[in-house]
Design an enzyme around this catalytic site. Structure first.
Site, PDB file in Angstrom:
ATOM      1  N   CYS A   1      18.641  21.108  11.994  1.00  0.00           N
ATOM      2  CA  CYS A   1      19.945  20.846  11.372  1.00  0.00           C
ATOM      3  C   CYS A   1      19.869  19.743  10.315  1.00  0.00           C
ATOM      4  O   CYS A   1      20.652  19.735   9.366  1.00  0.00           O
ATOM      5  CB  CYS A   1      20.966  20.474  12.437  1.00  0.00           C
ATOM      6  SG  CYS A   1      21.370  21.855  13.518  1.00  0.00           S
TER       7      CYS A   1
ATOM      8  N   ARG B   1      32.413  22.925  38.879  1.00  0.00           N
ATOM      9  CA  ARG B   1      31.305  23.867  39.082  1.00  0.00           C
ATOM     10  C   ARG B   1      30.897  24.515  37.758  1.00  0.00           C
ATOM     11  O   ARG B   1      29.708  24.632  37.452  1.00  0.00           O
ATOM     12  CB  ARG B   1      31.722  24.973  40.067  1.00  0.00           C
ATOM     13  CG  ARG B   1      31.715  24.594  41.511  1.00  0.00           C
ATOM     14  CD  ARG B   1      32.060  25.796  42.380  1.00  0.00           C
ATOM     15  NE  ARG B   1      32.333  25.402  43.754  1.00  0.00           N
ATOM     16  CZ  ARG B   1      32.784  26.223  44.692  1.00  0.00           C
ATOM     17  NH1 ARG B   1      33.003  27.494  44.398  1.00  0.00           N
ATOM     18  NH2 ARG B   1      33.006  25.786  45.908  1.00  0.00           N
TER      19      ARG B   1
ATOM     20  N   PRO C   1      28.147  16.333  55.397  1.00  0.00           N
ATOM     21  CA  PRO C   1      27.817  14.900  55.430  1.00  0.00           C
ATOM     22  C   PRO C   1      26.331  14.605  55.606  1.00  0.00           C
ATOM     23  O   PRO C   1      25.841  13.592  55.135  1.00  0.00           O
ATOM     24  CB  PRO C   1      28.630  14.375  56.619  1.00  0.00           C
ATOM     25  CG  PRO C   1      28.998  15.579  57.424  1.00  0.00           C
ATOM     26  CD  PRO C   1      29.095  16.707  56.454  1.00  0.00           C
TER      27      PRO C   1
ATOM     28  N   GLU D   1      26.346  21.763  13.452  1.00  0.00           N
ATOM     29  CA  GLU D   1      26.254  21.483  12.017  1.00  0.00           C
ATOM     30  C   GLU D   1      26.270  22.769  11.197  1.00  0.00           C
ATOM     31  O   GLU D   1      26.892  22.834  10.131  1.00  0.00           O
ATOM     32  CB  GLU D   1      24.972  20.700  11.714  1.00  0.00           C
ATOM     33  CG  GLU D   1      24.911  19.320  12.360  1.00  0.00           C
ATOM     34  CD  GLU D   1      24.203  19.322  13.709  1.00  0.00           C
ATOM     35  OE1 GLU D   1      23.540  18.329  14.029  1.00  0.00           O
ATOM     36  OE2 GLU D   1      24.337  20.324  14.460  1.00  0.00           O
TER      37      GLU D   1
END
Length: 368
Positions: A86, A186, A304, A54
């Protein structure tokens, strides 16, 4: 709300997405100031501690903000944090109307910003393109509402659902385009988390590689200026401190063992002792600790066994599965260690998106 409201909010969301790589722990927010049918100010939040969206938009609009409409993708804040509120800035600028995509889930705001605007005589509408706004800040919202980060598990597999050969060899299942996509994933994350098996087998570093991001120079620089925290789950402290993972920079190690904190601290790393059952790390406790540090999004890039442990404990919000058009055979390793014996135990997923990434496919799915 009008078609114009939707059009301007769509532009505000486009601005907010520029903060994908840099706003953590803050949400990604965009703002538009519209006078009549002309956009007179645009802004987006770049990084924590700097002006909010803003403020950037109001500075650009100047005096033309008086009597204008502000479109903002998240309720304007109402409290003093690192920056002033804001909502007050919009009131002082004299805007006549504020359109927000959604209410801020932060308990320090939670409707107070909109209430302050209404109290000052500003017309307020909320809920324009709310679903899109929530998707943009899924991690921030989850952290505020539950005290846990949003957890994505990234997996790469062959067409027959295998992630590595029996020897552990896995580089590379997918192509360059998929690997670049993972680099961007990432860079968007607060935390990249892996396990000892992955670090020992692949000599993994889990860093963001700027030359593979495929982003415009400005966004790439922002991404590299705020690298994700790298977290290693190493219950028995099997990974030596001279491993490439540790040489790549400071890291947090979650373990079930105590007494080695000083050794890791001297090497520039942090050791967090979180013993769980059967000598394993308390994974939910780890996620809670990461959220307490401001982590919105955790990306798990693990083998896994560890990925399967997060799945078994119901801690996964989303799977990002990259599928390569190749077969690794029945001796290769499975996607997840999930010891299920009956069809009724199957974990059902909802497919959210499927898209081509180079020669591979990317499947985004969520637990039902």
């Amino acid at each position: 709300m009008s078609a114009a409201d939707h059009r301007y909010m769509a532009r505000a969301l486009q601005l907010a997405r520029q903060g994908l790589y840099s706003t953590h722990p803050n949400p990604r927010v965009g703002c538009l100031i519209v006078a009549g049918d002309e956009i007179v100010g645009e802004g987006w939040h770049v990084r924590a501690g700097e002006p909010h969206a803003e403020v950037h938009a109001l500075r650009q609009a100047g005096e033309r903000a008086r009597g204008a409409t502000a479109y903002v993708t998240l309720e304007p804040c109402s409290h003093f944090g690192r920056t002033p509120p804001c909502a007050e800035a919009l009131v002082q600028a004299g805007v006549a109307r504020v359109v927000a995509a959604m209410q801020d889930p932060n308990p320090q705001v939670a409707g107070r910003g909109l209430a302050r605007l209404r109290q000052a005589g500003v017309a307020v509408d909320c809920g324009v393109l709310e679903a899109e706004a929530r998707a943009l800040n899924a991690g921030f919202i989850k952290r505020m509402e539950s005290g846990l980060p949003y957890v994505r598990v990234k997996l790469a597999m062959s067409l027959d659902g295998r992630t590595a050969m029996a020897s552990g060899e896995s580089q590379w299942i997918t192509g360059a385009a998929a690997r670049a996509d993972v680099q961007r994933l990432r860079a968007q994350s607060s935390v990249v988390l892996t396990g000892a098996d992955t670090v020992l087998t692949d000599q993994a570093r889990l860093t963001v590689r700027g030359d593979e991001l495929g982003l415009p120079a400005e966004l790439a620089a922002l991404a590299l200026s705020r690298p994700p925290l790298r977290v290693l789950v190493d219950g028995r402290l099997r990974v030596p401190l001279d491993a490439p993972f540790f040489q790549a920079g400071a890291a947090l190690v979650a373990t079930a063992q105590s007494g080695a904190q000083l050794r890791y601290q001297v090497a520039g790393h942090e050791l967090l002792c979180l013993p769980g059952s059967a000598g394993q790390v308390d994974l939910k406790g780890l996620l809670e600790a990461l959220a307490a540090r401001g982590a919105n999004d955790v990306l798990i890039e693990a083998g896994p066994r560890l990925a399967g442990a997060f799945a078994q404990q119901g801690l996964v919000d989303e799977y990002r599965i990259y599928m390569a058009p190749k077969l690794l055979g029945s001796l290769a390793r499975p996607l997840l260690d999930l010891p299920l014996a009956f069809m009724r135990e199957a974990q059902e997923l909802q497919i959210l998106d499927i898209r081509a990434v180079g020669a591979d496919w990317c499947i985004t799915a969520a637990p039902r």
